[in-house]
Every structure is written in C-alpha cells, then in structure tokens.
Design a protein around this motif. Structure first.
Motif, PDB file in Angstrom:
ATOM      1  N   GLU A 167      35.180  36.683  44.900  1.00 34.17           N
ATOM      2  CA  GLU A 167      34.302  37.856  44.819  1.00 34.17           C
ATOM      3  C   GLU A 167      35.056  39.087  44.334  1.00 34.17           C
ATOM      4  OE1 GLU A 167      31.637  39.592  44.979  1.00 34.17           O
ATOM      5  OE2 GLU A 167      30.069  38.195  45.603  1.00 34.17           O
ATOM      6  N   ASP A 168      34.303  39.988  43.664  1.00 33.96           N
ATOM      7  CA  ASP A 168      34.904  41.234  43.171  1.00 33.96           C
ATOM      8  C   ASP A 168      34.332  42.466  43.842  1.00 33.96           C
ATOM      9  OD1 ASP A 168      32.992  42.731  40.665  1.00 33.96           O
ATOM     10  OD2 ASP A 168      32.329  40.958  41.755  1.00 33.96           O
ATOM     11  N   ALA A 169      33.374  42.312  44.771  1.00 32.87           N
ATOM     12  CA  ALA A 169      32.677  43.471  45.325  1.00 32.87           C
ATOM     13  C   ALA A 169      32.662  43.433  46.859  1.00 32.87           C
ATOM     14  CB  ALA A 169      31.245  43.525  44.798  1.00 32.87           C
ATOM     15  N   PRO A 170      32.673  44.607  47.490  1.00 31.19           N
ATOM     16  CA  PRO A 170      32.667  44.649  48.955  1.00 31.19           C
ATOM     17  C   PRO A 170      31.495  43.909  49.593  1.00 31.19           C
ATOM     18  CG  PRO A 170      33.295  46.782  48.086  1.00 31.19           C
ATOM     19  CD  PRO A 170      32.882  45.947  46.900  1.00 31.19           C
ATOM     20  N   ARG A 182      36.032  31.615  53.850  1.00 31.28           N
ATOM     21  CA  ARG A 182      37.169  32.408  53.427  1.00 31.28           C
ATOM     22  C   ARG A 182      36.886  32.983  52.036  1.00 31.28           C
ATOM     23  NH1 ARG A 182      40.856  27.656  53.532  1.00 31.28           N
ATOM     24  NH2 ARG A 182      38.820  26.645  53.584  1.00 31.28           N
ATOM     25  N   ALA A 183      37.703  33.942  51.612  1.00 31.50           N
ATOM     26  CA  ALA A 183      37.431  34.606  50.340  1.00 31.50           C
ATOM     27  C   ALA A 183      38.718  34.905  49.593  1.00 31.50           C
ATOM     28  CB  ALA A 183      36.655  35.904  50.579  1.00 31.50           C
ATOM     29  N   VAL A 184      38.583  34.921  48.273  1.00 32.56           N
ATOM     30  CA  VAL A 184      39.611  35.448  47.381  1.00 32.56           C
ATOM     31  C   VAL A 184      39.026  36.688  46.728  1.00 32.56           C
ATOM     32  CG1 VAL A 184      40.903  35.082  45.241  1.00 32.56           C
ATOM     33  CG2 VAL A 184      40.762  33.257  46.952  1.00 32.56           C
ATOM     34  N   ALA A 185      39.716  37.813  46.839  1.00 30.66           N
ATOM     35  CA  ALA A 185      39.273  39.057  46.225  1.00 30.66           C
ATOM     36  C   ALA A 185      39.785  39.119  44.794  1.00 30.66           C
ATOM     37  CB  ALA A 185      39.792  40.246  47.024  1.00 30.66           C
ATOM     38  N   VAL A 186      38.847  39.214  43.852  1.00 34.06           N
ATOM     39  CA  VAL A 186      39.192  39.343  42.434  1.00 34.06           C
ATOM     40  C   VAL A 186      39.043  40.824  42.082  1.00 34.06           C
ATOM     41  CG1 VAL A 186      38.689  38.548  40.093  1.00 34.06           C
ATOM     42  CG2 VAL A 186      38.340  36.999  42.036  1.00 34.06           C
ATOM     43  N   CYS A 187      40.153  41.513  41.930  1.00 30.65           N
ATOM     44  CA  CYS A 187      40.156  42.975  41.884  1.00 30.65           C
ATOM     45  C   CYS A 187      39.971  43.504  40.469  1.00 30.65           C
ATOM     46  CB  CYS A 187      41.435  43.508  42.510  1.00 30.65           C
ATOM     47  SG  CYS A 187      41.680  42.977  44.218  1.00 30.65           S
ATOM     48  N   SER A 191      39.503  48.079  44.395  1.00 28.46           N
ATOM     49  CA  SER A 191      40.903  47.991  44.811  1.00 28.46           C
ATOM     50  C   SER A 191      41.069  46.933  45.895  1.00 28.46           C
ATOM     51  CB  SER A 191      41.362  49.340  45.357  1.00 28.46           C
ATOM     52  OG  SER A 191      40.716  49.621  46.591  1.00 28.46           O
ATOM     53  N   PRO A 192      42.284  46.432  46.092  1.00 28.72           N
ATOM     54  CA  PRO A 192      42.519  45.487  47.187  1.00 28.72           C
ATOM     55  C   PRO A 192      42.090  46.041  48.544  1.00 28.72           C
ATOM     56  CG  PRO A 192      44.376  45.462  45.684  1.00 28.72           C
ATOM     57  CD  PRO A 192      43.493  46.587  45.233  1.00 28.72           C
ATOM     58  N   GLY A 193      42.288  47.333  48.752  1.00 31.32           N
ATOM     59  CA  GLY A 193      41.888  47.920  50.028  1.00 31.32           C
ATOM     60  C   GLY A 193      40.406  47.861  50.267  1.00 31.32           C
ATOM     61  N   GLU A 194      39.602  47.933  49.195  1.00 28.20           N
ATOM     62  CA  GLU A 194      38.142  47.863  49.328  1.00 28.20           C
ATOM     63  C   GLU A 194      37.666  46.428  49.541  1.00 28.20           C
ATOM     64  OE1 GLU A 194      36.259  51.264  46.561  1.00 28.20           O
ATOM     65  OE2 GLU A 194      37.644  49.933  45.499  1.00 28.20           O
ATOM     66  N   LEU A 195      38.529  45.457  49.264  1.00 29.31           N
ATOM     67  CA  LEU A 195      38.150  44.040  49.347  1.00 29.31           C
ATOM     68  C   LEU A 195      38.980  43.311  50.400  1.00 29.31           C
ATOM     69  CD1 LEU A 195      37.902  43.292  45.505  1.00 29.31           C
ATOM     70  CD2 LEU A 195      36.067  44.002  47.055  1.00 29.31           C
ATOM     71  N   ALA A 196      39.355  44.025  51.446  1.00 28.41           N
ATOM     72  CA  ALA A 196      40.209  43.448  52.477  1.00 28.41           C
ATOM     73  C   ALA A 196      39.379  42.816  53.587  1.00 28.41           C
ATOM     74  CB  ALA A 196      41.124  44.524  53.059  1.00 28.41           C
TER      75      ALA A 196
END
Length: 221
Positions: A167-170, A182-187, A191-196
């Motif tokens: 995913e790329d969005a909060p 579980r998730a992988v954040a695609v930035c 930002s990584p902080g928004e997808l933590a």
C-alpha cells in the motif's frame, strides 16, 4: 508467520498514477466550480471508493447515479492525462511475476473502478495475471474499512493472517491492519512516517528495493 498471498493496491502501488489523479481532481473541480485544497482532498479520499469520494467532495449525500456520472467524468480526465506517460512503480511487474513463480497467490484490492482497472492492466500487460482482483465499484466500503482486502483474500483462498498488503496510502495501511494482515509501505506518495504501524514489515520506495533485498526469497523460506 507463513505468507501465502500478496495483495496489491493499484494506484500509487502498482502504477505511478497519484500525481495524475491530483491533476484530474483539479480539472474536474474547475469544471464544476468547486474550490478545493487538492492535497487535503487527496488526504481525505485516497483509498475510498468513487461514490465516497464524490460525497466527500460535494459535502452532501450525492445520489449514486449522479455520483457515478461524476466518477466517469473525473476518471476519464485522469486516464487522458496519464496515458501518454503511463509508468509502473519501479520493478512491480518483475516482482509480481517472481511472486507467482514462487507459488504465492497474487491479488489486487483497489478502490479504483473497473474502467481504471482495465486501463491499468491494459498498459501493464502483466504475465501472469493476478489470481483475484477486487475493485471499488463492487459495492464494498472503501478503505480504511478492510472489506476490499478481505474479499481479495477470500477469492484467493488465503487466510487474512497469511496475506501481506502492499500500500501507498494511510487509509490502505490502516485497512490492512483492520483486516489482520501485515503490510509493506510503498512510499511513492507518502513518507514512511505516514505509513507506519506495528504490522508494517517493510517501507520501500519501489519494488527494486524489495528485489535487491531478497524479500520474496525470505518469505518463501
């Protein structure tokens, strides 16, 4: 935990489309005389279904037939803008093909409608195609509700706990959490902080990073 299924959001995750969705919102709202802060609108709507987006934009309970007409107009603008420069998120097709080859089920769970899905797949020409695709015009609530991801897992025949969402969005990251995935954040757009989150197992700019880190090999092992 054993992983059996990988579920990908589409916009901003499979394809680098979010700047063109922003541009299409600008043009659509100009045509309809709506004054908006585009970044704020994107924050409130990315991951939600088209009908939900239109009701958020116009701040009223837009009837479904009217909302669908608006969606058709807005998304036609988006596809016209993105077509000449269509781009995947770096390494996506190779990563998805490798996942197939290693025996993972591959699914797509997007708030995009069938027209945008057909547009994306027509350009991506994935080989092989995903095992399951769930779109935002199938009557399910949009993200951060987990329904789209849960339906993708059901169609793949994989338990939610054995799925990883990309995913790329909060809202999408939160939907994965609510789904017990579980998730992988695609930035690409946040930002990584928004997808933590405690359920986020990796944060990357694109799939080249996952390929270089042997992410699939480690899951497969």
């Amino acid at each position: 935990m054993r992983t059996a299924g990988l579920i990908f959001d589409m916009d901003g995750t499979m394809i680098d489309s979010m700047p063109f969705h922003a541009k299409s919102w600008i043009e659509f709202t100009r045509r309809h005389g709506v004054d908006i802060d585009v970044p704020e609108l994107m924050r409130r709507t990315t991951g939600r279904t088209g009908v939900e987006c239109m009701r958020e934009l116009f701040e009223r309970d837009v009837p479904e037939d009217e909302a669908l007409a608006f969606i058709h107009e807005k998304e036609a603008i988006y596809r016209e803008l993105f077509t000449p420069v269509f781009t995947e998120v770096g390494g996506f097709r190779r990563f998805a093909a490798d996942a197939h080859a290693r025996g993972f089920k591959v699914g797509v769970g997007t708030a995009g409608d069938r027209h945008n899905i057909a547009f994306a797949f027509g350009h991506l020409k994935m080989d092989p195609m995903p095992h399951a695709v769930v779109g935002g015009d199938e009557g399910l609530p949009g993200k951060p509700e987990p329904a789209i991801f849960l339906e993708a897992a059901r169609r793949m025949g994989v338990e939610p706990a054995h799925c990883i969402v990309f995913e790329d969005a909060p809202f999408g990251i939160e939907a994965a959490r609510r789904a017990g995935m579980r998730a992988v954040a695609v930035c690409t757009s946040h930002s990584p902080g928004e997808l933590a989150g405690d359920h986020v197992v990796a944060q990357v700019r694109d799939y080249h990073e996952l390929l270089q880190s042997d992410f699939l090999e480690r899951l497969y092992a």
